[in-house]
Design a protein around this motif. Structure first.
Motif, PDB file in Angstrom:
ATOM      1  N   VAL A   1      43.231  42.226  55.829  1.00 12.84           N
ATOM      2  CA  VAL A   1      42.474  41.494  54.806  1.00 12.84           C
ATOM      3  C   VAL A   1      41.623  42.459  53.987  1.00 12.84           C
ATOM      4  CG1 VAL A   1      40.708  39.745  54.413  1.00 12.84           C
ATOM      5  CG2 VAL A   1      42.471  39.358  56.136  1.00 12.84           C
ATOM      6  N   LYS A   2      40.994  43.439  54.632  1.00 10.77           N
ATOM      7  CA  LYS A   2      40.194  44.428  53.897  1.00 10.77           C
ATOM      8  C   LYS A   2      41.063  45.231  52.932  1.00 10.77           C
ATOM      9  CE  LYS A   2      36.451  45.077  57.246  1.00 10.77           C
ATOM     10  NZ  LYS A   2      35.767  46.051  58.139  1.00 10.77           N
ATOM     11  N   GLY A   3      42.231  45.615  53.396  1.00 14.38           N
ATOM     12  CA  GLY A   3      43.149  46.343  52.530  1.00 14.38           C
ATOM     13  C   GLY A   3      43.582  45.511  51.345  1.00 14.38           C
ATOM     14  N   ALA A   4      43.822  44.225  51.587  1.00  9.48           N
ATOM     15  CA  ALA A   4      44.221  43.323  50.508  1.00  9.48           C
ATOM     16  C   ALA A   4      43.097  43.152  49.488  1.00  9.48           C
ATOM     17  CB  ALA A   4      44.620  41.966  51.086  1.00  9.48           C
ATOM     18  N   LEU A   5      41.863  43.034  49.967  1.00  6.30           N
ATOM     19  CA  LEU A   5      40.722  42.903  49.057  1.00  6.30           C
ATOM     20  C   LEU A   5      40.584  44.142  48.179  1.00  6.30           C
ATOM     21  CD1 LEU A   5      38.095  41.243  51.425  1.00  6.30           C
ATOM     22  CD2 LEU A   5      38.988  40.260  49.295  1.00  6.30           C
ATOM     23  N   ALA A   6      40.735  45.309  48.772  1.00  4.97           N
ATOM     24  CA  ALA A   6      40.645  46.550  48.003  1.00  4.97           C
ATOM     25  C   ALA A   6      41.751  46.612  46.948  1.00  4.97           C
ATOM     26  CB  ALA A   6      40.730  47.754  48.934  1.00  4.97           C
ATOM     27  N   TRP A   7      42.954  46.223  47.333  1.00  4.12           N
ATOM     28  CA  TRP A   7      44.091  46.228  46.411  1.00  4.12           C
ATOM     29  C   TRP A   7      43.873  45.232  45.271  1.00  4.12           C
ATOM     30  CZ3 TRP A   7      47.579  48.903  44.374  1.00  4.12           C
ATOM     31  CH2 TRP A   7      48.790  48.398  43.896  1.00  4.12           C
ATOM     32  N   MET A   8      43.287  44.073  45.569  1.00  2.92           N
ATOM     33  CA  MET A   8      42.989  43.084  44.539  1.00  2.92           C
ATOM     34  C   MET A   8      41.991  43.641  43.523  1.00  2.92           C
ATOM     35  SD  MET A   8      41.340  39.266  44.963  1.00  2.92           S
ATOM     36  CE  MET A   8      39.728  39.948  45.398  1.00  2.92           C
ATOM     37  N   VAL A   9      40.969  44.329  43.997  1.00  2.00           N
ATOM     38  CA  VAL A   9      39.959  44.906  43.104  1.00  2.00           C
ATOM     39  C   VAL A   9      40.580  45.960  42.196  1.00  2.00           C
ATOM     40  CG1 VAL A   9      37.861  46.296  43.019  1.00  2.00           C
ATOM     41  CG2 VAL A   9      38.019  44.383  44.625  1.00  2.00           C
ATOM     42  N   ILE A  10      41.428  46.809  42.750  1.00  6.73           N
ATOM     43  CA  ILE A  10      42.072  47.852  41.950  1.00  6.73           C
ATOM     44  C   ILE A  10      42.891  47.237  40.822  1.00  6.73           C
ATOM     45  CG2 ILE A  10      43.857  49.646  42.004  1.00  6.73           C
ATOM     46  CD1 ILE A  10      42.878  50.283  44.875  1.00  6.73           C
ATOM     47  N   GLN A  11      43.701  46.248  41.155  1.00  3.32           N
ATOM     48  CA  GLN A  11      44.524  45.598  40.131  1.00  3.32           C
ATOM     49  C   GLN A  11      43.663  44.907  39.078  1.00  3.32           C
ATOM     50  OE1 GLN A  11      48.361  43.726  42.064  1.00  3.32           O
ATOM     51  NE2 GLN A  11      46.673  43.611  43.535  1.00  3.32           N
ATOM     52  N   SER A  12      42.594  44.250  39.510  1.00  2.00           N
ATOM     53  CA  SER A  12      41.724  43.531  38.577  1.00  2.00           C
ATOM     54  C   SER A  12      41.030  44.486  37.617  1.00  2.00           C
ATOM     55  CB  SER A  12      40.677  42.730  39.358  1.00  2.00           C
ATOM     56  OG  SER A  12      41.291  41.772  40.183  1.00  2.00           O
ATOM     57  N   LEU A  13      40.573  45.623  38.102  1.00  2.00           N
ATOM     58  CA  LEU A  13      39.893  46.593  37.243  1.00  2.00           C
ATOM     59  C   LEU A  13      40.843  47.183  36.213  1.00  2.00           C
ATOM     60  CD1 LEU A  13      37.598  48.436  39.830  1.00  2.00           C
ATOM     61  CD2 LEU A  13      36.905  46.814  38.051  1.00  2.00           C
ATOM     62  N   LEU A  14      42.069  47.463  36.621  1.00  2.00           N
ATOM     63  CA  LEU A  14      43.061  47.962  35.669  1.00  2.00           C
ATOM     64  C   LEU A  14      43.367  46.904  34.607  1.00  2.00           C
ATOM     65  CD1 LEU A  14      45.521  49.776  38.116  1.00  2.00           C
ATOM     66  CD2 LEU A  14      44.000  50.861  36.439  1.00  2.00           C
ATOM     67  N   GLY A  15      43.487  45.644  35.035  1.00  3.09           N
ATOM     68  CA  GLY A  15      43.712  44.566  34.086  1.00  3.09           C
ATOM     69  C   GLY A  15      42.542  44.399  33.133  1.00  3.09           C
ATOM     70  N   PHE A  16      41.322  44.551  33.636  1.00  2.43           N
ATOM     71  CA  PHE A  16      40.129  44.423  32.793  1.00  2.43           C
ATOM     72  C   PHE A  16      40.070  45.547  31.766  1.00  2.43           C
ATOM     73  CE2 PHE A  16      35.446  44.954  32.123  1.00  2.43           C
ATOM     74  CZ  PHE A  16      35.256  43.751  31.463  1.00  2.43           C
ATOM     75  N   ALA A  17      40.488  46.736  32.153  1.00  3.44           N
ATOM     76  CA  ALA A  17      40.504  47.864  31.219  1.00  3.44           C
ATOM     77  C   ALA A  17      41.429  47.570  30.039  1.00  3.44           C
ATOM     78  CB  ALA A  17      40.941  49.134  31.941  1.00  3.44           C
ATOM     79  N   ILE A  18      42.568  46.947  30.310  1.00  6.68           N
ATOM     80  CA  ILE A  18      43.484  46.562  29.234  1.00  6.68           C
ATOM     81  C   ILE A  18      42.864  45.465  28.373  1.00  6.68           C
ATOM     82  CG2 ILE A  18      45.709  45.452  28.751  1.00  6.68           C
ATOM     83  CD1 ILE A  18      46.781  46.890  31.271  1.00  6.68           C
ATOM     84  N   LEU A  19      42.225  44.489  29.004  1.00  5.83           N
ATOM     85  CA  LEU A  19      41.598  43.393  28.274  1.00  5.83           C
ATOM     86  C   LEU A  19      40.562  43.902  27.278  1.00  5.83           C
ATOM     87  CD1 LEU A  19      41.253  40.267  28.026  1.00  5.83           C
ATOM     88  CD2 LEU A  19      39.482  40.451  29.787  1.00  5.83           C
ATOM     89  N   LEU A  20      39.850  44.950  27.615  1.00  7.02           N
ATOM     90  CA  LEU A  20      38.793  45.486  26.753  1.00  7.02           C
ATOM     91  C   LEU A  20      39.319  46.034  25.430  1.00  7.02           C
ATOM     92  CD1 LEU A  20      36.467  47.288  29.339  1.00  7.02           C
ATOM     93  CD2 LEU A  20      36.056  45.126  28.146  1.00  7.02           C
ATOM     94  N   THR A  21      40.632  46.228  25.317  1.00  2.95           N
ATOM     95  CA  THR A  21      41.207  46.706  24.058  1.00  2.95           C
ATOM     96  C   THR A  21      41.433  45.571  23.071  1.00  2.95           C
ATOM     97  OG1 THR A  21      43.530  46.489  24.776  1.00  2.95           O
ATOM     98  CG2 THR A  21      42.384  48.543  25.344  1.00  2.95           C
ATOM     99  N   PHE A  22      41.204  44.324  23.473  1.00  6.01           N
ATOM    100  CA  PHE A  22      41.461  43.162  22.626  1.00  6.01           C
ATOM    101  C   PHE A  22      40.211  42.763  21.833  1.00  6.01           C
ATOM    102  CE2 PHE A  22      45.056  41.303  25.502  1.00  6.01           C
ATOM    103  CZ  PHE A  22      45.903  42.298  25.059  1.00  6.01           C
ATOM    104  N   HIS A  23      40.387  41.790  20.960  1.00  2.41           N
ATOM    105  CA  HIS A  23      39.290  41.197  20.191  1.00  2.41           C
ATOM    106  C   HIS A  23      38.289  40.555  21.147  1.00  2.41           C
ATOM    107  CE1 HIS A  23      37.226  38.286  17.556  1.00  2.41           C
ATOM    108  NE2 HIS A  23      37.598  39.049  16.548  1.00  2.41           N
ATOM    109  N   ARG A  24      37.031  40.481  20.720  1.00  2.00           N
ATOM    110  CA  ARG A  24      35.964  39.938  21.582  1.00  2.00           C
ATOM    111  C   ARG A  24      36.275  38.530  22.081  1.00  2.00           C
ATOM    112  NH1 ARG A  24      32.890  42.328  17.569  1.00  2.00           N
ATOM    113  NH2 ARG A  24      32.543  40.312  16.566  1.00  2.00           N
ATOM    114  N   ALA A  25      36.860  37.702  21.217  1.00  2.00           N
ATOM    115  CA  ALA A  25      37.188  36.334  21.636  1.00  2.00           C
ATOM    116  C   ALA A  25      38.201  36.339  22.777  1.00  2.00           C
ATOM    117  CB  ALA A  25      37.744  35.547  20.449  1.00  2.00           C
TER     118      ALA A  25
END
Length: 320
Positions: free
Chosen positions: A117-141
């Motif tokens: 479960v700890k490994g899964a939580l860490a993996w979820m955070v990594i994927q989410s942060l990478l996804g958020f980095a991509i999201l930041l390239t979009f328009h504010r809305a």
């Protein structure tokens, strides 16, 4: 359940034989990629296609395709892969005790013991942060919409515990990209993307009810709710309703989006999309057999093509 814990090379039960994870991924990465459903790409397609619908419809509405739309197109693909993986990881963390009681899911990485479960939580955070980095390239809305979507992703795994309609919550989460991608191009929302979003939710109710019939018997034994269990022998009738709603709302979204600026030919071509999509859904109904789990999985996977159909016609309409 734990007596025969798999090695990292053990294939998950409902993954396609010979998938790229099992064949080519390094052994150490396979449990985590399986946790993200990378070995079962249909979910990524089902998350991605509404994004591309929203982008294409926004381009048609404004008649203003731009080079930056190419990045939005690619970024939606990357983001869908990452956020579908993060969402599946979260789903498997919350469902680890349920999955261990269901024949089709007990081989998944967490209930089988391949990932902690700890490994899964860490993996979820990594994927989410990478996804958020991509999201930041979009328009504010679009960024704001992306952040809001996390609420739906968080709630969805618990829906089957308190409602017979968990597929609605899946639809709310999986089709959010129609709103986000429209906003990434247009800088805001309107009635066309909202109608497209609701059409996508209806489509999700269609395909995920089919999918849920694989587990209906196990779900009944452990008390998990689904539209498959709710509809039972009336499933085909309900699927017909979802087909009509999907096609009608997508058609209305297209009309409202294109009427102000697009040509009559572009409007006509775009409207062929939901019409042809409806025929593909009707073809699925002709093959529906809730007693045949393999057939239900086959029909569910066919919805990649279902969702590609309107996108093809949107793309053609962009060039007339």
């Amino acid at each position: 359940m734990q007596g025969n814990a798999p090695t990292p090379d053990t294939q998950v039960a409902d993954a396609a034989s010979g998938n790229w994870v099992d064949r080519w991924a390094p052994a150490f990465s396979r449990p985590y990629l399986r946790l993200s459903r990378a070995d079962r790409p249909i979910g990524t397609w089902l998350l991605l296609l509404p994004c591309w619908w929203g982008l294409a419809l926004a381009m048609l509405a404004g008649q203003d395709a731009r080079w930056e739309d190419l990045w939005i197109f690619v970024a939606c693909g990357l983001g869908a892969f990452l956020m579908r993986g993060a969402g599946c990881t979260w789903n498997d963390i919350t469902d680890r005790h349920i999955d261990g009681k269901v024949a089709r899911t007990r081989s998944r990485p967490i209930p089988s013991g391949a990932v902690s479960v700890k490994g899964a939580l860490a993996w979820m955070v990594i994927q989410s942060l990478l996804g958020f980095a991509i999201l930041l390239t979009f328009h504010r809305a679009a960024i704001a919409l992306g952040v809001l979507s996390l609420l739906l992703v968080t709630i969805y795994p618990f829906a089957k515990r308190f409602t017979w309609w968990p597929q609605v919550f899946l639809g709310l989460a999986f089709n959010w990209g129609a709103l986000l991608a429209w906003a990434a191009h247009a800088g805001g929302l309107g009635w066309p993307p909202i109608l497209l979003y609701v059409a996508g939710i209806s489509w999700t109710l269609f395909y995920d009810t089919i999918y849920a019939h694989q587990d209906a018997e196990d779900d009944a034994l452990i008390g998990v709710k689904s539209t498959a269990r709710l509809f039972g022998a009336e499933t085909v009738r309900w699927l017909k309703y979802f087909l009509v709603i999907t096609v009608s709302l997508m058609g209305l979204a297209i009309i409202l989006a294109l009427m102000p600026k697009a040509s009559v030919l572009a409007l006509a071509l775009a409207l062929v999309g939901p019409w042809a999509m409806g025929w593909h859904m009707a073809w699925q109904l002709r093959g529906f057999d809730h007693t045949d789990g393999a057939k239900m999985l086959q029909l569910f996977r066919a919805n990649r093509d279902t969702g590609l159909i309107p996108l093809i016609f949107f793309g053609i309409a962009l060039f007339v």
